[in-house]
Scaffold this active site. Structure first.
Site, PDB file in Angstrom:
ATOM      1  N   ASP A  84       6.953  -7.738  16.304  1.00 22.02           N
ATOM      2  CA  ASP A  84       6.217  -6.824  15.432  1.00 22.02           C
ATOM      3  C   ASP A  84       4.713  -7.072  15.456  1.00 22.02           C
ATOM      4  O   ASP A  84       4.256  -8.211  15.555  1.00 22.02           O
ATOM      5  CB  ASP A  84       6.747  -6.987  13.999  1.00 22.02           C
ATOM      6  CG  ASP A  84       6.326  -5.867  13.083  1.00 22.02           C
ATOM      7  OD1 ASP A  84       6.273  -4.707  13.547  1.00 22.02           O
ATOM      8  OD2 ASP A  84       6.059  -6.136  11.899  1.00 22.02           O
ATOM      9  N   HIS A 216       5.623   1.304   7.363  1.00 19.97           N
ATOM     10  CA  HIS A 216       5.226  -0.083   7.159  1.00 19.97           C
ATOM     11  C   HIS A 216       4.845  -0.283   5.692  1.00 19.97           C
ATOM     12  O   HIS A 216       4.555   0.663   4.976  1.00 19.97           O
ATOM     13  CB  HIS A 216       4.031  -0.425   8.044  1.00 19.97           C
ATOM     14  CG  HIS A 216       4.373  -0.556   9.497  1.00 19.97           C
ATOM     15  ND1 HIS A 216       3.593  -1.261  10.392  1.00 19.97           N
ATOM     16  CD2 HIS A 216       5.420  -0.095  10.226  1.00 19.97           C
ATOM     17  CE1 HIS A 216       4.132  -1.215  11.600  1.00 19.97           C
ATOM     18  NE2 HIS A 216       5.244  -0.511  11.519  1.00 19.97           N
ATOM     19  N   GLY A 217       4.851  -1.536   5.246  1.00 24.15           N
ATOM     20  CA  GLY A 217       4.453  -1.830   3.875  1.00 24.15           C
ATOM     21  C   GLY A 217       5.452  -1.366   2.833  1.00 24.15           C
ATOM     22  O   GLY A 217       5.090  -1.018   1.712  1.00 24.15           O
ATOM     23  N   SER A 219       7.628  -2.985   1.119  1.00 25.69           N
ATOM     24  CA  SER A 219       7.882  -3.884  -0.018  1.00 25.69           C
ATOM     25  C   SER A 219       7.306  -3.336  -1.310  1.00 25.69           C
ATOM     26  O   SER A 219       7.840  -3.589  -2.394  1.00 25.69           O
ATOM     27  CB  SER A 219       7.285  -5.265   0.253  1.00 25.69           C
ATOM     28  OG  SER A 219       7.977  -5.936   1.275  1.00 25.69           O
ATOM     29  N   VAL A 239      10.085  -4.181   5.963  1.00 27.74           N
ATOM     30  CA  VAL A 239      10.000  -4.972   4.727  1.00 27.74           C
ATOM     31  C   VAL A 239       9.633  -6.407   5.084  1.00 27.74           C
ATOM     32  O   VAL A 239      10.285  -7.016   5.938  1.00 27.74           O
ATOM     33  CB  VAL A 239      11.347  -4.954   3.973  1.00 27.74           C
ATOM     34  CG1 VAL A 239      11.253  -5.787   2.695  1.00 27.74           C
ATOM     35  CG2 VAL A 239      11.779  -3.528   3.661  1.00 27.74           C
ATOM     36  N   THR A 241       6.930  -8.622   2.682  1.00 29.55           N
ATOM     37  CA  THR A 241       6.456  -9.343   1.498  1.00 29.55           C
ATOM     38  C   THR A 241       7.548  -9.518   0.453  1.00 29.55           C
ATOM     39  O   THR A 241       7.582 -10.540  -0.253  1.00 29.55           O
ATOM     40  CB  THR A 241       5.243  -8.616   0.894  1.00 29.55           C
ATOM     41  OG1 THR A 241       4.199  -8.557   1.881  1.00 29.55           O
ATOM     42  CG2 THR A 241       4.719  -9.320  -0.337  1.00 29.55           C
TER      43      THR A 241
END
Length: 303
Positions: A84, A216-217, A219, A239, A241
């Protein structure tokens, strides 16, 4: 179970109108938690190793990749191994030999024309080595080193941060990517689930782009927003964080109760369990148990 390709999982989820969640792996406990959570949810999942994680492990890709792959093969759930947020050409070239069947090449910090050129070259290399290739257009932001003038990391709502559908159409045609990560209101490294996504933009991007979309992001995105995002056209849901928050919270709580404990197994066990519960929760949200994303035939292997 043998490793299943990220491209296979994404294609099956895309065809069924479901999502497939991909989880960032930093430690062995992360990988074990992803496997356990996928088994509990009865769903497929992707184990992702980021360039940042490789840097944390002294720049050595092989050991962390081998550990994650071994955990995946020992699981009864269909699991894929994905590299990633790769910016380094050297790391990209090391991916096939380390067992990765897919990679996210990240040239999103570059001006558009340079992003296209670098990503097209990465796609040529990836496809020549049997890898499924994801890229990013727009700026999801939230990572250290992603500056937004005067505000630190780039804000998800900053002007120009979100992905333009027409530009996305041109980008996919010019680069040949297999999936596209787009900026629609989420941000990396969020510790609270308060993000509000632009679902209208997701729908426009789905209609403009002939490849699966990646969020993306995730969480920081509430469950309801994630379900709507999948319904609007998002397929791969990243996922990271949220797992780290579960791990750290469990360790902190344990050591507050038992501050004299020094055996890491004592506090890593509940931390791993907390991460597995988090994995299962995200998977149940985006990839219903028993759905096509989790119904990969035993023995199926693809990039």
């Amino acid at each position: 179970m043998p490793l299943v390709g990220t491209g296979e999982l994404v294609a099956r989820a895309h065809a069924a109108g479901h999502g497939v969640a991909a989880f960032n792996v930093i430690t062995l406990e992360h990988a074990e938690a992803v496997a356990a959570g996928a088994e509990a949810a009865g769903a497929a999942a992707v184990l992702q190793v980021s360039e940042n994680a490789v840097r944390f492990h002294g720049g050595r890709l092989g050991p962390v990749a081998a550990a994650a792959a071994a955990v995946a093969r020992a699981s009864s759930a269909p699991l894929a191994l994905h590299l990633d947020h790769v910016e380094s050409p050297e790391l990209l070239r090391a991916a096939p030999g380390a067992g990765f069947g897919s990679v996210m090449f990240d040239a999103s910090k570059l001006p558009y024309a340079e992003n296209v050129a670098a990503t097209a070259e990465a796609v040529r290399f990836g496809h020549a080595h049997g890898m499924w290739v994801e890229a990013e257009l727009g700026r999801v932001g939230g990572k250290p080193g992603d500056p937004s003038p005067g505000r630190g990391p780039l804000d998800a709502h900053a002007p120009g941060a979100r992905t333009d559908p027409e530009e996305a159409r041109e980008y996919v045609a010019a680069t040949g990517v297999d999936a596209l990560a787009v900026a629609v209101g989420s941000s990396h490294a969020m510790t609270e689930r308060t993000a509000a996504l632009d679902h209208g933009l997701i729908g426009e991007l789905r209609r403009a782009v002939p490849v699966p979309l990646v969020l993306h992001g995730s969480s920081g995105v509430p469950d309801g927003e994630l379900r709507r995002a999948v319904a609007s056209g998002m397929v791969k849901i990243n996922v990271g964080t949220a797992l780290n928050a579960a791990l750290t919270g469990a360790v902190r709580a344990f050591l507050e109760r038992e501050p004299r404990v020094v055996d890491p197994r004592r506090y890593l066990a509940p931390a791993r369990e907390a991460m597995a519960e988090t994995v299962a929760s995200f998977l149940r949200t985006v990839s219903p148990a028993g759905g096509p994303a989790g119904a990969v035939p035993a023995g199926a292997v693809s990039p």
